[in-house]
Design a protein around this motif. Structure first.
Motif, PDB file in Angstrom:
ATOM      1  N   UNK A   1       0.819  -1.212   0.000  1.00  0.00           N
ATOM      2  CA  UNK A   1       0.000   0.000   0.000  1.00  0.00           C
ATOM      3  C   UNK A   1       0.853   1.262   0.000  1.00  0.00           C
ATOM      4  N   UNK A   2       2.031   1.170   0.618  1.00  0.00           N
ATOM      5  CA  UNK A   2       2.859   2.362   0.737  1.00  0.00           C
ATOM      6  C   UNK A   2       3.792   2.612  -0.419  1.00  0.00           C
ATOM      7  N   UNK A   3       4.112   1.562  -1.192  1.00  0.00           N
ATOM      8  CA  UNK A   3       5.092   1.730  -2.263  1.00  0.00           C
ATOM      9  C   UNK A   3       4.664   2.796  -3.267  1.00  0.00           C
ATOM     10  N   UNK A   4       3.390   2.736  -3.660  1.00  0.00           N
ATOM     11  CA  UNK A   4       2.923   3.654  -4.691  1.00  0.00           C
ATOM     12  C   UNK A   4       2.841   5.099  -4.250  1.00  0.00           C
ATOM     13  N   UNK A   5       2.815   5.356  -2.951  1.00  0.00           N
ATOM     14  CA  UNK A   5       2.685   6.734  -2.467  1.00  0.00           C
ATOM     15  C   UNK A   5       3.784   7.615  -3.048  1.00  0.00           C
ATOM     16  N   UNK A   6       5.019   7.140  -2.972  1.00  0.00           N
ATOM     17  CA  UNK A   6       6.131   7.883  -3.547  1.00  0.00           C
ATOM     18  C   UNK A   6       6.308   7.608  -5.027  1.00  0.00           C
ATOM     19  N   UNK A   7       6.161   6.337  -5.441  1.00  0.00           N
ATOM     20  CA  UNK A   7       6.360   5.961  -6.832  1.00  0.00           C
ATOM     21  C   UNK A   7       5.371   6.658  -7.748  1.00  0.00           C
ATOM     22  N   UNK A   8       4.117   6.812  -7.286  1.00  0.00           N
ATOM     23  CA  UNK A   8       3.091   7.463  -8.087  1.00  0.00           C
ATOM     24  C   UNK A   8       3.021   8.963  -7.809  1.00  0.00           C
TER      25      UNK A   8
ATOM     26  N   UNK B   1      14.029  10.959  -8.562  1.00  0.00           N
ATOM     27  CA  UNK B   1      15.154  10.418  -9.323  1.00  0.00           C
ATOM     28  C   UNK B   1      14.718   9.315 -10.285  1.00  0.00           C
ATOM     29  N   UNK B   2      13.804   8.465  -9.842  1.00  0.00           N
ATOM     30  CA  UNK B   2      13.327   7.369 -10.683  1.00  0.00           C
ATOM     31  C   UNK B   2      12.657   7.914 -11.938  1.00  0.00           C
ATOM     32  N   UNK B   3      11.727   8.838 -11.751  1.00  0.00           N
ATOM     33  CA  UNK B   3      10.979   9.363 -12.890  1.00  0.00           C
ATOM     34  C   UNK B   3      11.803  10.315 -13.737  1.00  0.00           C
ATOM     35  N   UNK B   4      12.731  11.039 -13.134  1.00  0.00           N
ATOM     36  CA  UNK B   4      13.588  11.924 -13.920  1.00  0.00           C
ATOM     37  C   UNK B   4      14.418  11.114 -14.915  1.00  0.00           C
TER      38      UNK B   4
ATOM     39  N   UNK C   1      -0.422   7.236 -31.210  1.00  0.00           N
ATOM     40  CA  UNK C   1      -0.120   6.656 -29.911  1.00  0.00           C
ATOM     41  C   UNK C   1      -0.007   7.776 -28.880  1.00  0.00           C
ATOM     42  N   UNK C   2      -0.769   7.628 -27.796  1.00  0.00           N
ATOM     43  CA  UNK C   2      -0.784   8.598 -26.704  1.00  0.00           C
ATOM     44  C   UNK C   2      -0.244   7.887 -25.468  1.00  0.00           C
ATOM     45  N   UNK C   3       0.840   8.396 -24.911  1.00  0.00           N
ATOM     46  CA  UNK C   3       1.509   7.742 -23.794  1.00  0.00           C
ATOM     47  C   UNK C   3       1.375   8.608 -22.545  1.00  0.00           C
ATOM     48  N   UNK C   4       0.673   8.085 -21.556  1.00  0.00           N
ATOM     49  CA  UNK C   4       0.485   8.785 -20.284  1.00  0.00           C
ATOM     50  C   UNK C   4       1.596   8.325 -19.335  1.00  0.00           C
ATOM     51  N   UNK C   5       2.569   9.179 -19.126  1.00  0.00           N
ATOM     52  CA  UNK C   5       3.711   8.870 -18.259  1.00  0.00           C
ATOM     53  C   UNK C   5       4.266   7.469 -18.529  1.00  0.00           C
TER      54      UNK C   5
END
Length: 342
Positions: free
Chosen positions: A150-157, A278-281, A243-247
């Motif tokens: 439940x907590x992983x996505x808080x920062x990842x998303x 850093x992950x998303x950058x 093609x439309x890419x959402x993130x």
């Protein structure tokens, strides 16, 4: 880098057209399974199983032939679609097609938004997710499934910093400008499903079969679905009309032949707080590189950078954020500008 700029007034009109509250005129609702293969399992021991309380036990032999690696899709076809091609919605990792349906706080999702905008809409579950079904592991699916906490996505998303997660909703710390319906995070996490990190080849094969079955079409992908969509377009540029890419979280390798996509317009949409993650950058650098290859080959690869347009606070789950209708409107305006509407 080119940046897509669409007038806010146009976007608002397209997001909430005059007919938005009228009943949809639907011609057909149906579903199909595509792709897959028959796998044979041998050498496993038999077991005695009671399937229902009170029923006699049965001797179960787990060996034999099984249909595996297929993918499920549901379609809603309008009586009078205004889009030239159906719109296929592909979800991200650890999720299913539910991504595109009702938002966690109960608002209509993008399936409904684009139906109302005049598209036939197809929503699928990737291989090993949802109604596509599982196969035995590790006998068929190598390795074991990965489960998101439940907590992983808080920062990842990107609802907030990872350190802001707390099991107690009252103690969670989000970005002050977050557009995600924060009170409904726990509801959103009920959508989570296991995923494998060893099945990209099988997933891609099923998506490629899906394109052959359902297209010509416009494909909209999210997160993990990005690389599958980019690769599907490379494989069948005659079938994927845009093609439309959402993130998107992945792109084809440097050596991919981007010239094949010169007639397939691409749009990539980004939310907020990417640069400080850093992950998303790093992911965005890779996606920017792929878009640059498309443009260098003479194709169209536009970017809708929401913060650059003055729209702040969007999470990785753009289609669930509180301004999801506005974003859908901007995407719809891009499709109209590319000649994808009648």
């Amino acid at each position: 880098m080119p940046r897509l700029r669409i007038a806010a007034a146009l976007a608002a009109v397209l997001a909430m057209p005059a007919f938005a509250q009228e009943p949809l005129q639907v011609r057909e609702i149906g579903s199909l399974h595509v792709g897959g293969r028959v796998a044979t399992i041998e050498g496993l021991p038999e077991r005695e199983i009671t399937f229902s309380p009170g029923s006699p036990p049965l001797r179960m032999n787990p060996n034999g032939d099984f249909q595996v690696e297929q993918m499920y899709a549901q379609y809603v076809k309008l009586a009078n679609p205004r889009a030239r091609y159906p719109l296929l919605l592909w979800h991200g990792g650890g999720l299913t097609g539910v991504t595109w349906e009702t938002t966690p706080d109960g608002r209509p999702g993008w399936q409904m938004a684009f139906l109302r905008a005049g598209h036939d809409v197809w929503v699928s579950d990737a291989v090993e997710r949802g109604r596509s079904g599982w196969a035995r592991f590790p006998e068929v699916l190598a390795g074991e499934p990965v489960f998101r906490t439940m907590g992983e996505g808080w920062g990842l998303f990107r609802l907030g910093e990872q350190a802001g997660w707390n099991r107690d909703p009252a103690r969670r710390v989000a970005y002050p400008d977050s557009r995600f319906p924060l009170a409904h995070w726990d509801q959103f996490m009920k959508q989570g499903v296991p995923r494998w990190v060893t099945t990209d080849r099988q997933i891609q094969a099923a998506y490629d079969a899906y394109v052959q079955a359902a297209c010509p079409c416009v494909v909209m992908v999210h997160s993990q679905g990005g690389n599958f969509g980019f690769t599907a377009a490379l494989t069948a540029p005659d079938k994927v009309k845009a093609l439309i890419a959402i993130e998107p979280s992945g792109a084809p390798p440097q050596a991919a032949e981007a010239a094949r996509l010169k007639d397939v317009p691409h749009l990539v949409v980004w939310g907020d707080h990417v640069a400080e993650n850093a992950f998303w950058a790093r992911i965005r650098q890779n996606i920017d590189r792929w878009q640059g290859q498309i443009r260098a080959a003479g194709g169209t690869a536009d970017t809708l950078d929401l913060p650059a347009e003055g729209i702040r606070g969007n999470s990785h789950m753009l289609m669930m954020d509180t301004n999801s209708d506005e974003i859908a409107g901007r995407i719809q305006a891009w499709m109209a500008a590319k000649g994808l509407m009648r």
